[in-house]
Motif scaffolding. Sequence first.
Motif, short mmCIF file in Angstrom:
data_model
loop_
_atom_site.label_atom_id
_atom_site.label_comp_id
_atom_site.label_asym_id
_atom_site.label_seq_id
_atom_site.Cartn_x
_atom_site.Cartn_y
_atom_site.Cartn_z
N GLY A 97 2.02 -3.16 0.35
CA GLY A 97 2.35 -3.42 -1.09
C GLY A 97 2.50 -4.49 -1.69
O GLY A 97 2.61 -5.70 -1.02
N PRO A 98 3.03 -4.69 -2.90
CA PRO A 98 3.11 -6.22 -3.45
C PRO A 98 4.29 -6.47 -2.97
O PRO A 98 5.31 -5.88 -2.53
CB PRO A 98 3.50 -5.66 -5.06
N GLY A 99 4.39 -7.74 -2.64
CA GLY A 99 5.63 -8.53 -1.93
C GLY A 99 5.63 -8.34 -0.52
O GLY A 99 6.53 -8.68 0.16
N GLY A 100 4.52 -7.72 0.06
CA GLY A 100 4.49 -7.78 1.51
C GLY A 100 5.07 -6.23 1.93
O GLY A 100 5.35 -6.10 3.16
N ALA A 101 5.49 -5.56 0.99
CA ALA A 101 6.22 -4.20 1.46
C ALA A 101 4.94 -3.29 2.11
O ALA A 101 4.13 -3.14 1.65
CB ALA A 101 6.74 -3.53 0.11
N VAL A 102 5.41 -2.85 3.29
CA VAL A 102 4.84 -1.64 3.89
C VAL A 102 5.15 -0.42 3.88
O VAL A 102 6.39 0.06 3.98
CB VAL A 102 4.86 -2.04 5.56
N THR A 103 4.32 0.44 3.53
CA THR A 103 4.51 1.81 3.33
C THR A 103 3.56 2.73 3.88
O THR A 103 2.26 2.28 4.40
CB THR A 103 4.10 2.42 1.78
N THR A 104 4.02 3.95 4.41
CA THR A 104 3.40 4.77 5.22
C THR A 104 3.09 6.13 4.43
O THR A 104 4.03 6.87 3.94
CB THR A 104 3.94 5.28 6.40
N GLU A 105 1.82 6.28 4.42
CA GLU A 105 1.25 7.55 3.42
C GLU A 105 1.68 8.84 4.29
O GLU A 105 1.87 8.86 5.66
CB GLU A 105 -0.11 7.53 3.12
N PRO A 106 2.27 9.98 3.60
CA PRO A 106 2.57 11.01 4.39
C PRO A 106 1.51 11.75 4.91
O PRO A 106 0.11 11.66 4.34
CB PRO A 106 3.32 12.10 3.45
N ALA B 182 -7.08 7.37 10.78
CA ALA B 182 -7.65 6.31 11.89
C ALA B 182 -6.68 5.38 12.37
O ALA B 182 -5.86 4.81 11.53
CB ALA B 182 -8.98 5.97 11.52
N ARG B 183 -6.69 5.12 13.67
CA ARG B 183 -6.04 3.78 14.08
C ARG B 183 -6.84 3.13 14.94
O ARG B 183 -7.75 3.55 15.36
CB ARG B 183 -4.75 4.35 14.99
N LEU B 184 -6.73 1.86 14.88
CA LEU B 184 -7.43 0.72 15.57
C LEU B 184 -6.52 0.09 16.75
O LEU B 184 -5.32 -0.50 16.21
CB LEU B 184 -7.81 -0.36 14.68
N TYR B 185 -6.75 0.04 17.80
CA TYR B 185 -6.01 -0.48 18.92
C TYR B 185 -6.88 -1.69 19.64
O TYR B 185 -8.09 -1.40 19.74
CB TYR B 185 -5.61 0.39 20.01
N ASP B 186 -6.08 -2.62 20.08
CA ASP B 186 -6.74 -3.77 20.93
C ASP B 186 -7.01 -3.37 22.30
O ASP B 186 -6.59 -2.16 22.64
CB ASP B 186 -6.24 -5.00 20.87
N ARG B 187 -7.60 -4.11 22.97
CA ARG B 187 -7.87 -3.72 24.55
C ARG B 187 -6.85 -3.56 25.17
O ARG B 187 -6.82 -2.83 26.35
CB ARG B 187 -8.64 -5.08 25.09
N SER C 6 -4.68 3.54 9.32
CA SER C 6 -5.23 3.94 7.77
C SER C 6 -4.07 4.50 6.87
O SER C 6 -4.25 4.47 5.56
CB SER C 6 -6.27 5.03 7.80
N ARG C 7 -2.91 4.97 7.41
CA ARG C 7 -1.73 5.70 6.58
C ARG C 7 -0.80 4.37 6.11
O ARG C 7 0.11 4.69 5.38
CB ARG C 7 -1.28 6.74 7.52
N VAL C 8 -0.89 3.20 6.74
CA VAL C 8 -0.08 2.07 6.39
C VAL C 8 -0.58 1.41 5.52
O VAL C 8 -1.80 0.79 5.64
CB VAL C 8 0.34 1.35 7.87
N ARG C 9 0.11 1.09 4.36
CA ARG C 9 -0.41 0.18 3.38
C ARG C 9 0.44 -0.99 3.22
O ARG C 9 1.84 -0.77 3.20
CB ARG C 9 -0.89 0.92 1.96
N ARG D 9 -7.63 -4.38 8.94
CA ARG D 9 -6.75 -3.42 8.28
C ARG D 9 -7.33 -2.49 7.04
O ARG D 9 -7.68 -1.42 6.71
CB ARG D 9 -5.39 -3.71 7.98
N PRO D 10 -7.70 -3.42 5.87
CA PRO D 10 -8.24 -3.07 4.77
C PRO D 10 -9.60 -2.43 4.87
O PRO D 10 -9.99 -1.15 4.31
CB PRO D 10 -8.44 -4.08 3.69
N LEU D 11 -10.41 -2.86 5.77
CA LEU D 11 -11.66 -2.03 6.21
C LEU D 11 -11.62 -0.64 6.57
O LEU D 11 -12.19 0.18 6.40
CB LEU D 11 -12.55 -3.16 7.27
N LEU D 12 -10.30 -0.43 7.53
CA LEU D 12 -10.39 0.74 8.07
C LEU D 12 -9.84 1.71 7.04
O LEU D 12 -10.39 3.04 6.97
CB LEU D 12 -9.14 0.72 9.22
N ARG D 13 -9.00 1.44 6.04
CA ARG D 13 -8.45 2.20 5.15
C ARG D 13 -9.63 2.68 4.33
O ARG D 13 -9.72 3.76 3.86
CB ARG D 13 -7.51 1.53 4.21
#
Length: 554
Positions: free
Chosen positions: A134-143, A116-121, A129-132, A101-105
């Motif tokens: 945040g602090p406390g494990g909060a997930v945010t999606t960039e517009p 960019a998105r990464l899928y398994d087989r 790359s748009r999903v981050r 995840r951090p490498l893709l961002r």
Amino acid sequence: MPDSGTLSRARPAEGAARGTPRRLRKLVFSPLLRRILLVNALPLGLLVAALLYLDTYQDGLIDAEAASLRVQAQVFAGAIGESATSIEDPQRPVLVPDLARPLLRRLVEPTPFAQARLYDRAGELVADSRVRTGPGGAVTTEPLPPPPPRRGPFATAIVAAYEAVMTLLPRTTSYPVIGESDEWNPDIRPLLAAAVEGQGAPLVRRTADGRLVVSVAVPAIRNRETVGVVLLTREAREVDEALFQVRMTILAAFGLALALTVALSFYLSTTIARPLLRLARAAERMREGRGRRGTVQPSLRARRDEIGALAQALDESATALWNRMDAIERFAADVAHEIKNPLTSIRSAIETLRRVQDPERQQRLLAVIADDVKRLDRLISDISDASRVDAELSRVAVERVDIAPILATLADIHETTRTPDAPRLVLEAPAAGLTVNGLEGRLVQVFRNLIGNAVSFSPKGGTIRLIGRRTGGMVEVAVEDEGPGIPEAKLEHIFERFYSERPQGEQFGTHSGLGLSISRQIVEALRGRIVAENRRDEKGAVIGARFVVRLPEA
């Protein structure tokens, strides 16, 4: 000029005639100008349509964008395959989501307008790359990136007009549209199998607001094993901007070319259409009888092109027409005068005959009436013949005529029918070879008139010479007599209608005064010339007259 009856008959049409110049003046954009504009602008318009139809150019730009994006996606996939996988089992490496995840961002950050998105087989989403987180494990999606700034109203109108036109034309390539609520990234499942095999084709789509989006899917490989699929999607703003710049450049060139075309068309209109309209107005003035000389403007006659030739021909035609009308008017006046004289004589003789009882005087008055009737008959016959000459010569095709046999026949007829004291006719001409283009009957009429005129003025027992020869590309026929000649003051007028200089002792009413006039009319219609002159001896004394006819040799 036309008589009053003609003018009165023409008056009902004057209202329609006056409307024509007004209609001509209203033709600011004449049909000829419209045709010039169409002919000049149509090829230009077809060229612009072909240039604006940029599907091939657009496809090339998109292919280049897709190739660049694929290379970038391969770099991302290679980095993830090397740095975000676990190889506890070397034969079966697996993705490590926390590393991926951090490498893709970080990989996507330098690339604007990209996701960019990464899928398994199995097709499960591993990283976006748009999903981050945040602090406390909060997930945010960039517009998603905002749309490009709006262009000015002119550019917007140009683009809208272009798109409207393009919808009417067959398109070689069309792209699916992403709905307003849909994500940029496509469903990976249809692409997964081909992407794993490394054969995935780029996917090109457009958003609802018209933005171009390109997606490529490439496999992430470790130890020759596919550990996942990288789906890279990017807004291809450069493609749209390049297309817009090309269209604007083409339209700017078109605008310049169109302005030049319109300017050149107006120039052609000024040099062609408007002069033709002025010639039409001049012809209209001629038709209405409102101009004699100078009806066609001198500036048009002075031109050194086809318009000038037309203006010159129109002006010459108008001059010839007015000359013909003047000649008709003079002829009508002369005819009225010539007919009035014998009619006056007849009327006077009849009025006197009613009062005279002496039989001898009555017979003399009757003889006067008979002579005047004979003169009228001769006059009317010659007038009728003169009026038919022009029509016949313009209607009947000329042919090759050998004058030599005609001269020989006329000489034989004269010698056979002449009285003992009549003048002799001597022929001096070859037996053949005096060939001209003409009408045999009218040429016979000319030579008979000249011979008859010579007989009238020749003394008893005199000699008339009939001479025929070729000289300088012309056939020349001369009739010479031994009469009193022609008064010097009358040489210029002898060919006029009703010329009245006749020999003493000639029987009254024998000639109408139209014979020489008709002869000149015939000769000039055949592109020849007839002249009269006096014959003189060595001392300069007049010894007779000579009439010479010259016709072009055939």
